[in-house]
Design a protein around this motif. Structure first.
Motif, PDB file in Angstrom:
ATOM      1  N   PHE A  14      48.516  32.074  28.900  1.00 21.66           N
ATOM      2  CA  PHE A  14      48.503  31.313  30.145  1.00 21.66           C
ATOM      3  C   PHE A  14      48.355  32.199  31.369  1.00 21.66           C
ATOM      4  O   PHE A  14      47.501  31.988  32.215  1.00 21.66           O
ATOM      5  CB  PHE A  14      49.799  30.500  30.235  1.00 21.66           C
ATOM      6  N   THR A  15      49.226  33.188  31.472  1.00 20.88           N
ATOM      7  CA  THR A  15      49.227  34.070  32.633  1.00 20.88           C
ATOM      8  C   THR A  15      49.293  35.515  32.179  1.00 20.88           C
ATOM      9  O   THR A  15      49.950  35.826  31.189  1.00 20.88           O
ATOM     10  CB  THR A  15      50.438  33.769  33.544  1.00 20.88           C
ATOM     11  N   ALA A  16      48.615  36.411  32.913  1.00 18.03           N
ATOM     12  CA  ALA A  16      48.644  37.841  32.606  1.00 18.03           C
ATOM     13  C   ALA A  16      49.040  38.629  33.836  1.00 18.03           C
ATOM     14  O   ALA A  16      48.782  38.216  34.966  1.00 18.03           O
ATOM     15  CB  ALA A  16      47.282  38.311  32.105  1.00 18.03           C
ATOM     16  N   ARG A  17      49.684  39.780  33.593  1.00 17.26           N
ATOM     17  CA  ARG A  17      49.981  40.747  34.649  1.00 17.26           C
ATOM     18  C   ARG A  17      49.770  42.137  34.065  1.00 17.26           C
ATOM     19  O   ARG A  17      50.074  42.379  32.898  1.00 17.26           O
ATOM     20  CB  ARG A  17      51.431  40.622  35.145  1.00 17.26           C
ATOM     21  N   ALA A  18      49.253  43.040  34.885  1.00 21.70           N
ATOM     22  CA  ALA A  18      49.046  44.419  34.445  1.00 21.70           C
ATOM     23  C   ALA A  18      49.814  45.339  35.367  1.00 21.70           C
ATOM     24  O   ALA A  18      49.711  45.235  36.592  1.00 21.70           O
ATOM     25  CB  ALA A  18      47.565  44.768  34.463  1.00 21.70           C
ATOM     26  N   ALA A  19      50.606  46.222  34.784  1.00 22.27           N
ATOM     27  CA  ALA A  19      51.411  47.153  35.578  1.00 22.27           C
ATOM     28  C   ALA A  19      51.697  48.376  34.749  1.00 22.27           C
ATOM     29  O   ALA A  19      51.992  48.276  33.546  1.00 22.27           O
ATOM     30  CB  ALA A  19      52.725  46.503  36.015  1.00 22.27           C
ATOM     31  N   PRO A  69      35.238  30.800  27.833  1.00 21.27           N
ATOM     32  CA  PRO A  69      35.773  29.499  27.419  1.00 21.27           C
ATOM     33  C   PRO A  69      37.188  29.257  27.927  1.00 21.27           C
ATOM     34  O   PRO A  69      38.091  30.027  27.654  1.00 21.27           O
ATOM     35  CB  PRO A  69      35.752  29.587  25.889  1.00 21.27           C
ATOM     36  N   SER A  70      37.354  28.214  28.675  1.00 18.67           N
ATOM     37  CA  SER A  70      38.664  27.751  29.135  1.00 18.67           C
ATOM     38  C   SER A  70      39.554  28.840  29.723  1.00 18.67           C
ATOM     39  O   SER A  70      40.710  29.006  29.331  1.00 18.67           O
ATOM     40  CB  SER A  70      39.406  27.072  27.977  1.00 18.67           C
ATOM     41  N   PRO A  71      39.068  29.610  30.704  1.00 16.14           N
ATOM     42  CA  PRO A  71      39.909  30.643  31.327  1.00 16.14           C
ATOM     43  C   PRO A  71      40.908  30.007  32.282  1.00 16.14           C
ATOM     44  O   PRO A  71      40.568  29.068  33.007  1.00 16.14           O
ATOM     45  CB  PRO A  71      38.900  31.507  32.080  1.00 16.14           C
ATOM     46  N   PHE A  72      42.128  30.525  32.297  1.00  9.50           N
ATOM     47  CA  PHE A  72      43.133  29.930  33.186  1.00  9.50           C
ATOM     48  C   PHE A  72      43.574  30.866  34.297  1.00  9.50           C
ATOM     49  O   PHE A  72      43.628  30.467  35.457  1.00  9.50           O
ATOM     50  CB  PHE A  72      44.359  29.472  32.399  1.00  9.50           C
ATOM     51  N   SER A  73      43.934  32.105  33.977  1.00 11.28           N
ATOM     52  CA  SER A  73      44.424  33.003  35.026  1.00 11.28           C
ATOM     53  C   SER A  73      43.726  34.348  34.931  1.00 11.28           C
ATOM     54  O   SER A  73      43.103  34.677  33.914  1.00 11.28           O
ATOM     55  CB  SER A  73      45.940  33.198  34.922  1.00 11.28           C
ATOM     56  N   VAL A  74      43.829  35.122  36.015  1.00 10.82           N
ATOM     57  CA  VAL A  74      43.201  36.437  36.050  1.00 10.82           C
ATOM     58  C   VAL A  74      44.136  37.421  36.732  1.00 10.82           C
ATOM     59  O   VAL A  74      44.829  37.064  37.691  1.00 10.82           O
ATOM     60  CB  VAL A  74      41.835  36.387  36.775  1.00 10.82           C
ATOM     61  N   ALA A  75      44.183  38.656  36.214  1.00 13.22           N
ATOM     62  CA  ALA A  75      45.014  39.718  36.792  1.00 13.22           C
ATOM     63  C   ALA A  75      44.191  40.991  36.829  1.00 13.22           C
ATOM     64  O   ALA A  75      43.348  41.239  35.958  1.00 13.22           O
ATOM     65  CB  ALA A  75      46.271  39.934  35.956  1.00 13.22           C
ATOM     66  N   MET A  76      44.428  41.810  37.860  1.00 14.17           N
ATOM     67  CA  MET A  76      43.716  43.069  38.009  1.00 14.17           C
ATOM     68  C   MET A  76      44.516  44.231  37.425  1.00 14.17           C
ATOM     69  O   MET A  76      45.749  44.250  37.510  1.00 14.17           O
ATOM     70  CB  MET A  76      43.448  43.349  39.484  1.00 14.17           C
ATOM     71  N   SER A  77      43.822  45.211  36.867  1.00  9.76           N
ATOM     72  CA  SER A  77      44.485  46.435  36.435  1.00  9.76           C
ATOM     73  C   SER A  77      44.893  47.222  37.675  1.00  9.76           C
ATOM     74  O   SER A  77      44.298  47.054  38.745  1.00  9.76           O
ATOM     75  CB  SER A  77      43.540  47.279  35.579  1.00  9.76           C
ATOM     76  N   PRO A  78      45.906  48.070  37.589  1.00 12.62           N
ATOM     77  CA  PRO A  78      46.339  48.837  38.761  1.00 12.62           C
ATOM     78  C   PRO A  78      45.233  49.676  39.383  1.00 12.62           C
ATOM     79  O   PRO A  78      45.185  49.870  40.595  1.00 12.62           O
ATOM     80  CB  PRO A  78      47.471  49.714  38.206  1.00 12.62           C
ATOM     81  N   THR A  79      44.304  50.168  38.561  1.00 10.94           N
ATOM     82  CA  THR A  79      43.216  50.993  39.074  1.00 10.94           C
ATOM     83  C   THR A  79      42.018  50.170  39.532  1.00 10.94           C
ATOM     84  O   THR A  79      41.101  50.699  40.171  1.00 10.94           O
ATOM     85  CB  THR A  79      42.746  51.979  37.992  1.00 10.94           C
ATOM     86  N   GLY A  80      41.998  48.899  39.219  1.00  7.03           N
ATOM     87  CA  GLY A  80      40.938  48.016  39.674  1.00  7.03           C
ATOM     88  C   GLY A  80      39.676  48.039  38.852  1.00  7.03           C
ATOM     89  O   GLY A  80      38.702  47.361  39.192  1.00  7.03           O
TER      90      GLY A  80
END
Length: 347
Positions: A295-300, A247-258
């Motif tokens: 809104f936005t995600a980052r994985a690190a 439902p209503s996805p806006f952004s996507v980020a990958m984990s460092p390991t993929g």
């Protein structure tokens, strides 16, 4: 929607209506090795990273210490800053200023703006990505239906590539050969050859694509479509591998390991975790109540960072437990996130 003036500023969206375990990078005690002669050697230990968050309605960037989770600086940038990206060496952070047709270059050593790069009028840059070799910066120019290619050495525009309608997000393949652009106005993704700087393929996705990310092995491309879920594309063939009705996805980020893709769900206050091996939902993480607006995600490293536009906060989530370990107050309407690792220090 892109704001027309400062007097009537609204959050940047595609053309549709709305419908970090604290990155407590554990600073480990140095391991002391005692030699037969009685001498000791110190080991390098990691320092906390810096997290940079754009505040869209304040025209600022918040600089957050990853160890204390405190805002240590607030930097004035251009009008309506959206996405940002860190240079390959971590010395600079680039900020797309949608309302002033510029890219700010922030020096991470002193949290000051070192330079402002001007794009052509009405470019309205939204998305940003840096090539793996650090030489090129790509901007998704939502107002001009193109991607601008900038040299990070000269800090000038060196090429312009026509793509679909209203591009809002851009990602570069791990090998740097292809650039993927989510076009919210034409419901597709443009694939640019980095060497030729031409569109080599256009893949239909879903309704109003707003985010794009590539798995670390370069085999799959994840696209969030704000009104029709998540599309997974085979990078080699350009065919659709899977569709997920989020439902209503806006952004996507990958984990460092993929192994995971993290998707923000507007309005609902959720972060959806997708297993990239099966292309299935593995978990749904509650970030806040309805209206939090992740809104936005980052994985690190050991944390997932989520910018919550509705709550004016940054959530820091432990990827092993999916528990929020800290919530940091930002400026008004946080949008983009960049994480810059600190160099190791000796003890």
């Amino acid at each position: 929607m892109i704001p027309a003036s400062r007097a009537h500023r609204r959050r940047i969206r595609p053309r549709v209506p709305r419908s970090l375990l604290t990155l407590c990078v554990a600073i480990q005690l140095a391991l002391v090795a005692v030699s037969p002669g009685g001498t000791s050697a110190s080991a390098a230990v990691p320092a906390a990273p810096r997290i940079y968050v754009t505040n869209q309605l304040d025209d600022t960037v918040s600089v957050i210490d990853g160890g204390t989770h405190r805002v240590i600086a607030t930097v004035r940038v251009g009008v309506s800053p959206a996405e940002l990206a860190a240079s390959a060496d971590g010395r600079s952070v680039y900020i797309a200023n949608t309302g002033s047709d510029t890219v700010s270059v922030l020096d991470t050593a002193d949290s000051a703006i070192a330079r402002t790069i001007r794009l052509p009028r009405a470019s309205k840059p939204i998305g940003l990505a840096v090539s793996p070799d650090g030489r090129s910066l790509y901007t998704a120019d939502g107002g001009a239906d193109r991607v601008s290619v900038l040299s990070t050495r000269t800090r000038r525009v060196v090429a312009s590539v026509r793509v679909g309608t209203q591009p809002v997000s851009v990602a570069v393949a791990p090998d740097g050969r292809r650039v993927y652009v989510a076009n919210s106005g034409s419901d597709d993704v443009s694939v640019i050859g980095a060497r030729t700087r031409r569109v080599i393929r256009t893949t239909p996705t879903g309704r109003f694509p707003s985010g794009v990310a590539v798995t670390p092995d370069g085999t799959s491309v994840y696209v969030t479509n704000e009104l029709s879920g998540v599309t997974v594309i085979d990078a080699a063939s350009g065919t659709v591998q899977a569709r997920l009705g989020e439902p209503s996805p806006f952004s996507v980020a990958m984990s460092p390991t993929g192994d995971r893709a993290y998707v923000t769900d507007l309005g609902l206050g959720n972060l959806t975790v997708i297993d990239t091996r099966t292309h299935q939902v593995a978990a749904v993480v509650g970030v806040g109540p309805i209206g939090t607006d992740p809104f936005t995600a980052r994985a690190a490293g050991d944390a997932i960072y989520v910018a919550n536009q509705g709550a004016n906060t940054l959530s820091i989530i432990d990827p092993s437990t999916f528990m929020a370990t800290a919530t940091v107050a930002t400026g008004t309407s946080p949008y983009g996130i960049a994480v810059v690792p600190a160099p190791p220090t000796s003890r």
